[in-house]
Enzyme design. Structure first.
Site: not given
Length: 353
Positions: A36, A132-134, A291
């Site tokens: 990330s 938090y969201s990918n 990440g």
């Protein structure tokens, strides 16, 4: 670990377990999967296009991705970048697990990953909370590709890595590497901590010494949310260029550093900007991101000017997703704290946590 306090030669340390040496002799300059941390580069690309007048942070997603995101008129690019869109995280969908575990080499596109995420109801109305969201960043990847007509891999190369001379930084489109790289490992089925689901034991890769070597698994499932590869020294150069204004004009750098609280009840606590987070530690205030993808858990830090930088990598990651291995988690946190204090040329306090 790599630490640069801005005065003299950076300190670099590379340690590995004896049983891993038959696979690869670890070096401080080896490439590794950034997970990330990729988001900081994606936000930089967006802000470069904002500076060029080709995008605006107030643009609704629907402008660039018509009919691809429910309620896309109410979700802006800024909300995607600072995780206030409310979109569900696609990596939590069971459809992604085979790819995450290396069992399905499907060449996911940002558009496909976005479609997985938006199949789920939103977590909250756009702009009302932080989560938090990918999915936010695969949407950003799709916007970048639509706005420029170029792949995210080409944008990273042309706008960041080539101008900065980053020789070992690139957007991965499969499981291959361009140079010497850290080998990443996860426990095999017989050695899974009890907190980890049994499915994790099916992860793909060569097996020995109670572990699975996941280094060559395809990371296309990470998309614009997590597929960049780099080295500690390359990332330090990227952070230095970013924070010093070499990559972004002052106005856009200020927008990147305009944060929202990560915890609603802690307005003075950690804040998330556009692809980067800030927080106060006992040794100083840092800008950072971390990440994780299987086999690779990293954290990268810088001061506000980019003069001081630090990077920490542990070559296993899934324990952190399931609150497993408390001793390893504590060691990881202690290592990051030590790197931050060394970065600011301050001693680590005995009770620091």
């Amino acid at each position: 670990m790599r630490v640069d306090d801005g005065h003299g030669r950076p300190a670099e340390i590379a340690e590995q377990a004896d049983w891993t040496k038959e696979d690869h002799r670890l070096a401080a300059g080896d490439e590794f999967r950034m997970g990330s941390n990729t988001k900081t580069m994606m936000a930089t690309l967006v802000l470069q296009l904002v500076a060029d007048g080709r995008l605006a942070l107030t643009d609704p997603v629907r402008k660039w991705l018509p009919d691809k995101v429910p309620n896309g008129q109410a979700i802006t690019l800024r909300m995607l970048l600072n995780h206030t869109s409310g979109l569900y995280d696609y990596t939590n969908d069971p459809a992604l697990l085979p790819s995450i575990l290396g069992r399905d080499p499907h060449p996911w596109t940002n558009q496909e990953l976005l479609a997985v995420g938006v199949q789920h109801p939103p977590l909250f109305p756009p702009g009302t909370q932080w989560s938090y969201s990918n999915t936010n960043y695969v949407a950003i990847g799709a916007v970048l590709e639509r706005a420029t007509g170029k792949s995210v891999a080409d944008l990273v190369r042309d706008r960041i890595t080539r101008p900065l001379g980053l020789q070992h930084t690139y957007f991965a489109t499969d499981g291959s590497w361009s140079g010497p790289h850290v080998r990443g490992y996860e426990p095999d089925a017989a050695h899974l901590p009890p907190e980890m689901p049994a499915d994790i034991g099916t992860i793909v890769g060569p097996r020995h010494d109670g572990h699975v070597d996941v280094s060559d698994n395809n990371v296309r499932w990470g998309g614009a949310a997590g597929a960049v590869v780099s080295t500690a020294s390359d990332w330090a150069r990227f952070y230095a260029a970013l924070m010093s204004g070499k990559l972004l004009p002052a106005a856009q750098l200020a927008q990147m550093r305009d944060t929202v609280p990560v915890f609603p009840d802690q307005p003075d606590g950690p804040g998330y900007g556009l692809g980067i987070e800030t927080g106060t530690t006992p040794c100083g205030t840092v800008w950072e991101h971390d990440g994780g993808v299987p086999g690779y858990l990293s954290a990268n830090f810088t001061d506000s000017a980019g003069d001081r930088t630090g990077s920490v990598l542990i070559s296993t990651e899934l324990f952190s997703e399931f609150d497993a291995e408390p001793k390893l988690a504590a060691a990881s946190k202690a290592l990051s704290n030590a790197a931050i204090c060394a970065m600011f040329d301050k001693p680590v306090k005995a009770n620091q946590n």
